[in-house]
Design a protein around this motif. Structure first.
Motif, PDB file in Angstrom:
ATOM      1  N   PRO A 275       0.897  -1.242  -0.101  1.00  0.00           N
ATOM      2  CA  PRO A 275      -0.218  -0.141  -0.130  1.00  0.00           C
ATOM      3  C   PRO A 275       0.957   1.307   0.128  1.00  0.00           C
ATOM      4  CG  PRO A 275      -0.016  -1.168   2.081  1.00  0.00           C
ATOM      5  CD  PRO A 275       0.791  -1.977   1.243  1.00  0.00           C
ATOM      6  N   ILE A 276       0.657   2.013  -0.973  1.00  0.00           N
ATOM      7  CA  ILE A 276       1.436   3.406  -0.975  1.00  0.00           C
ATOM      8  C   ILE A 276       0.535   4.521  -0.382  1.00  0.00           C
ATOM      9  CG2 ILE A 276       2.370   5.126  -2.411  1.00  0.00           C
ATOM     10  CD1 ILE A 276       3.613   2.348  -2.590  1.00  0.00           C
ATOM     11  N   GLU A 277       1.242   5.263   0.649  1.00  0.00           N
ATOM     12  CA  GLU A 277       0.428   6.311   1.389  1.00  0.00           C
ATOM     13  C   GLU A 277       0.472   7.599   0.418  1.00  0.00           C
ATOM     14  OE1 GLU A 277       2.898   7.578   4.716  1.00  0.00           O
ATOM     15  OE2 GLU A 277       1.691   9.203   5.288  1.00  0.00           O
ATOM     16  N   GLN A 278      -0.598   7.998   0.369  1.00  0.00           N
ATOM     17  CA  GLN A 278      -0.790   9.441  -0.245  1.00  0.00           C
ATOM     18  C   GLN A 278      -0.738  10.459   0.710  1.00  0.00           C
ATOM     19  OE1 GLN A 278      -1.124   9.486  -3.645  1.00  0.00           O
ATOM     20  NE2 GLN A 278      -0.936   7.210  -3.608  1.00  0.00           N
ATOM     21  N   ARG A 279      -0.057  11.434   0.516  1.00  0.00           N
ATOM     22  CA  ARG A 279       0.324  12.502   1.516  1.00  0.00           C
ATOM     23  C   ARG A 279      -0.645  13.773   1.245  1.00  0.00           C
ATOM     24  NH1 ARG A 279       2.300  11.575   6.373  1.00  0.00           N
ATOM     25  NH2 ARG A 279       2.490  13.627   6.741  1.00  0.00           N
ATOM     26  N   PRO A 280      -0.819  14.829   2.068  1.00  0.00           N
ATOM     27  CA  PRO A 280      -1.562  16.065   1.849  1.00  0.00           C
ATOM     28  C   PRO A 280      -0.916  16.840   0.493  1.00  0.00           C
ATOM     29  CG  PRO A 280      -1.348  15.694   4.090  1.00  0.00           C
ATOM     30  CD  PRO A 280      -0.518  14.893   3.311  1.00  0.00           C
ATOM     31  N   ALA A 281      -1.711  17.568  -0.494  1.00  0.00           N
ATOM     32  CA  ALA A 281      -1.306  18.455  -1.530  1.00  0.00           C
ATOM     33  C   ALA A 281      -0.318  19.426  -0.932  1.00  0.00           C
ATOM     34  CB  ALA A 281      -2.674  18.639  -2.379  1.00  0.00           C
ATOM     35  N   SER A 282      -0.873  20.005   0.232  1.00  0.00           N
ATOM     36  CA  SER A 282      -0.318  21.161   0.778  1.00  0.00           C
ATOM     37  C   SER A 282       1.489  20.819   0.924  1.00  0.00           C
ATOM     38  CB  SER A 282      -0.843  21.442   2.152  1.00  0.00           C
ATOM     39  OG  SER A 282      -0.527  20.439   2.964  1.00  0.00           O
ATOM     40  N   GLU A 283       1.870  19.607   0.882  1.00  0.00           N
ATOM     41  CA  GLU A 283       3.448  19.435   1.072  1.00  0.00           C
ATOM     42  C   GLU A 283       4.190  19.620  -0.244  1.00  0.00           C
ATOM     43  OE1 GLU A 283       3.856  15.234   1.847  1.00  0.00           O
ATOM     44  OE2 GLU A 283       3.242  15.497   4.243  1.00  0.00           O
ATOM     45  N   ILE A 284       3.389  19.858  -1.210  1.00  0.00           N
ATOM     46  CA  ILE A 284       3.887  20.220  -2.599  1.00  0.00           C
ATOM     47  C   ILE A 284       3.319  21.548  -2.910  1.00  0.00           C
ATOM     48  CG2 ILE A 284       3.564  19.744  -5.164  1.00  0.00           C
ATOM     49  CD1 ILE A 284       3.467  16.771  -4.318  1.00  0.00           C
ATOM     50  N   THR A 285       2.131  22.035  -2.649  1.00  0.00           N
ATOM     51  CA  THR A 285       1.857  23.264  -2.993  1.00  0.00           C
ATOM     52  C   THR A 285       2.524  24.539  -2.064  1.00  0.00           C
ATOM     53  OG1 THR A 285       0.054  22.967  -1.519  1.00  0.00           O
ATOM     54  CG2 THR A 285      -0.414  22.651  -3.904  1.00  0.00           C
ATOM     55  N   HIS A 286       2.988  24.189  -1.087  1.00  0.00           N
ATOM     56  CA  HIS A 286       3.465  25.175  -0.133  1.00  0.00           C
ATOM     57  C   HIS A 286       4.964  24.853   0.093  1.00  0.00           C
ATOM     58  CE1 HIS A 286      -0.538  26.182  -0.012  1.00  0.00           C
ATOM     59  NE2 HIS A 286      -0.356  27.418   0.472  1.00  0.00           N
ATOM     60  N   LEU A 287       5.681  25.744   0.239  1.00  0.00           N
ATOM     61  CA  LEU A 287       7.140  25.436   1.219  1.00  0.00           C
ATOM     62  C   LEU A 287       7.077  26.579   2.351  1.00  0.00           C
ATOM     63  CD1 LEU A 287       9.720  25.575  -1.952  1.00  0.00           C
ATOM     64  CD2 LEU A 287       9.346  23.712  -0.406  1.00  0.00           C
ATOM     65  N   PHE A 288       7.224  25.696   3.473  1.00  0.00           N
ATOM     66  CA  PHE A 288       7.211  26.674   4.651  1.00  0.00           C
ATOM     67  C   PHE A 288       6.255  27.765   4.871  1.00  0.00           C
ATOM     68  CE2 PHE A 288      11.521  25.170   3.717  1.00  0.00           C
ATOM     69  CZ  PHE A 288      11.703  24.189   4.973  1.00  0.00           C
ATOM     70  N   GLY A 289       4.963  27.232   4.470  1.00  0.00           N
ATOM     71  CA  GLY A 289       3.766  28.015   4.509  1.00  0.00           C
ATOM     72  C   GLY A 289       3.417  29.085   3.194  1.00  0.00           C
ATOM     73  N   PRO A 294       0.112  27.453  -8.517  1.00  0.00           N
ATOM     74  CA  PRO A 294      -1.405  28.272  -8.564  1.00  0.00           C
ATOM     75  C   PRO A 294      -2.428  27.721  -7.771  1.00  0.00           C
ATOM     76  CG  PRO A 294      -0.522  27.369 -10.548  1.00  0.00           C
ATOM     77  CD  PRO A 294       0.164  26.777  -9.774  1.00  0.00           C
ATOM     78  N   GLU A 295      -3.205  28.341  -7.142  1.00  0.00           N
ATOM     79  CA  GLU A 295      -4.384  28.034  -6.203  1.00  0.00           C
ATOM     80  C   GLU A 295      -5.224  26.963  -7.053  1.00  0.00           C
ATOM     81  OE1 GLU A 295      -7.064  30.543  -4.108  1.00  0.00           O
ATOM     82  OE2 GLU A 295      -5.241  32.067  -3.894  1.00  0.00           O
ATOM     83  N   ASN A 296      -5.852  26.059  -6.335  1.00  0.00           N
ATOM     84  CA  ASN A 296      -6.663  25.014  -7.003  1.00  0.00           C
ATOM     85  C   ASN A 296      -5.999  24.014  -8.078  1.00  0.00           C
ATOM     86  OD1 ASN A 296      -8.712  26.376  -5.189  1.00  0.00           O
ATOM     87  ND2 ASN A 296      -9.066  27.538  -6.444  1.00  0.00           N
ATOM     88  N   ILE A 297      -4.762  24.038  -7.957  1.00  0.00           N
ATOM     89  CA  ILE A 297      -4.147  23.257  -8.934  1.00  0.00           C
ATOM     90  C   ILE A 297      -4.311  21.645  -8.593  1.00  0.00           C
ATOM     91  CG2 ILE A 297      -1.783  23.415  -8.135  1.00  0.00           C
ATOM     92  CD1 ILE A 297      -2.683  23.659 -12.021  1.00  0.00           C
ATOM     93  N   SER A 298      -4.254  20.803  -9.503  1.00  0.00           N
ATOM     94  CA  SER A 298      -4.558  19.327  -9.031  1.00  0.00           C
ATOM     95  C   SER A 298      -3.081  19.013  -8.646  1.00  0.00           C
ATOM     96  CB  SER A 298      -5.153  18.582 -10.233  1.00  0.00           C
ATOM     97  OG  SER A 298      -4.485  17.148 -10.165  1.00  0.00           O
ATOM     98  N   VAL A 299      -2.856  18.028  -7.786  1.00  0.00           N
ATOM     99  CA  VAL A 299      -1.830  17.384  -7.234  1.00  0.00           C
ATOM    100  C   VAL A 299      -1.711  15.989  -6.974  1.00  0.00           C
ATOM    101  CG1 VAL A 299      -0.202  17.592  -5.014  1.00  0.00           C
ATOM    102  CG2 VAL A 299      -1.162  19.750  -6.026  1.00  0.00           C
ATOM    103  N   GLU A 300      -0.586  15.510  -7.130  1.00  0.00           N
ATOM    104  CA  GLU A 300      -0.337  13.838  -6.603  1.00  0.00           C
ATOM    105  C   GLU A 300       0.575  14.006  -5.768  1.00  0.00           C
ATOM    106  OE1 GLU A 300      -2.119  11.177  -7.523  1.00  0.00           O
ATOM    107  OE2 GLU A 300      -3.389  11.713  -8.926  1.00  0.00           O
ATOM    108  N   ASN A 301       0.403  13.490  -4.720  1.00  0.00           N
ATOM    109  CA  ASN A 301       1.744  13.120  -3.704  1.00  0.00           C
ATOM    110  C   ASN A 301       1.628  12.031  -2.991  1.00  0.00           C
ATOM    111  OD1 ASN A 301       3.581  13.831  -2.173  1.00  0.00           O
ATOM    112  ND2 ASN A 301       2.343  15.296  -0.495  1.00  0.00           N
TER     113      ASN A 301
END
Ligand code: MRU
Length: 342
Positions: A275-289, A294-301
């Motif tokens: 099983p492969i864990e999927q983590r929150p999109a925010s880990e990719i869309t944000h760096l240190f907050g 772009p906002e509302n972009i699709s993300v795989e993590n």
């Protein structure tokens, strides 16, 4: 070397890995629920360290006199990929069953003792992995590693970094290239910090530079850890490991995986079943907050990928070195642990 995890009379003390290397802050978990939260939110991470935390979490739950199955289920629901989590919970469950009929105090004491034993054993296993692996590391070359499979990912010393530490201790003149390891930056933040503390010469590269350096002739071998190893030798490890393994093979660079037997999952026929864990999109869309997309972009993590066994030169565990065919060699090495614990 920094203590990753410790049992104390106040609770389970963890170094907060989310805040390294900027700050060394320790978190005390006083309940099993707090341990589960610490695993889920990556205060502690790395397969063997997650296993030790789970064992201590179960012991805390018993001390709290919480419903045992709820304790186990809560801890098991934290992260799905590292099999060490389930291995540790099973070990504690078997011990609990063997103590049926004993006093509450006696049961709690034995469970706490066992959790501390899991931690002690993990350090010894890492040192044995280091001893076996050191011989494989070419002298005078650079070792490439991905993610953090070091003291911080274990109870101490590390698996992949244990091999590197042991090679240095044996007198080999090596330096390390640490992949940055997007998106959580375990390489840039944790591996680089750990190795710098040990004065092991370390260079950070971004993940997409690995192919360039593997082609240069400078890298003597790649050593990584693992989160779960299937019976055919397929290995789940931090996302990006698969790409490094393919590039290593393409360039004739040996690719080694270092992991204890508690990371083997011989019940699985192949890595496809991990099983492969999927983590929150925010880990990719944000760096240190700060938003970097772009906002509302699709993300795989996906947090992990699976490297097929054909890319792996050898798997180093505490009992020795497994090579193809892994369906036989892994079974033989795992049997040594089974014999030792009878
Ligand atoms: O998401 P993480 O940081 O827990 O992932 C860690 C890894 O992938 C490590 O390489 C693996 O757990 C081995 S640690 C000795």
């Amino acid at each position: 070397m920094v203590e990753t995890i410790e049992w104390t009379t106040h609770g389970v003390v963890l170094i907060d890995q989310r805040r390294l290397p900027r700050e060394q802050v320790f978190v005390t978990c006083r309940t099993y629920q707090e341990v589960a939260e610490a695993i889920k939110t990556m205060v502690i991470r790395g397969a063997p360290a997650i296993g030790v935390a789970a064992a201590m979490g179960v012991a805390l739950g018993v001390q709290q006199d919480a419903d045992f199955e709820t304790v186990c289920a809560t801890l098991a629901a934290t992260r799905p990929t590292a099999v060490n989590l389930f291995w540790a919970i099973d070990r504690m469950r078997r011990l609990r069953a063997s103590l049926e009929g004993r006093s509450r105090q006696e049961i709690a004491n034995r469970m706490i003792q066992e959790a501390q034993q899991v931690r002690q054993e993990d350090i010894a296993l890492c040192m044995a992995i280091g001893r076996h692996g050191a011989a494989l590391v070419p002298d005078g070359k650079t070792v490439l590693t991905h993610c953090n499979a070091g003291a911080l990912a274990t109870a101490g010393y590390g698996t992949a970094l244990g091999v590197i530490r042991a090679a240095v201790e044996s007198g080999k003149k090596i330096d390390v290239f640490a992949d940055e390891t997007r998106p959580f930056l375990q390489g840039a933040r944790l591996t680089a910090w750990e190795l710098q503390q040990d004065n092991i010469p370390t260079t950070i590269i971004t993940d997409n530079m690995a192919g360039h350096f593997l082609r240069s002739g400078r890298i003597g071998c790649v050593v990584v850890g693992a989160d779960r190893i299937a019976s055919n030798g397929d290995v789940a490890n931090k996302i990006g490991t698969y790409s490094v393994a393919v590039l290593a093979k393409e360039n004739g660079v040996p690719f080694y995986v270092a992991a204890p037997v508690s990371t083997f999952d011989l019940s699985l026929a192949s890595g496809d079943q991990i099983p492969i864990e999927q983590r929150p999109a925010s880990e990719i869309t944000h760096l240190f907050g700060i938003a970097v997309t772009p906002e509302n972009i699709s993300v795989e993590n996906p947090a992990f990928d699976v490297t097929p066994a054909r890319y792996i030169t050898a798997i180093i565990c505490e009992h020795g070195i497994a090579r193809e065919p892994y369906s036989e060699s892994l079974k033989l090495l795992a049997a040594k642990t089974a014999r030792a614990s009878v």
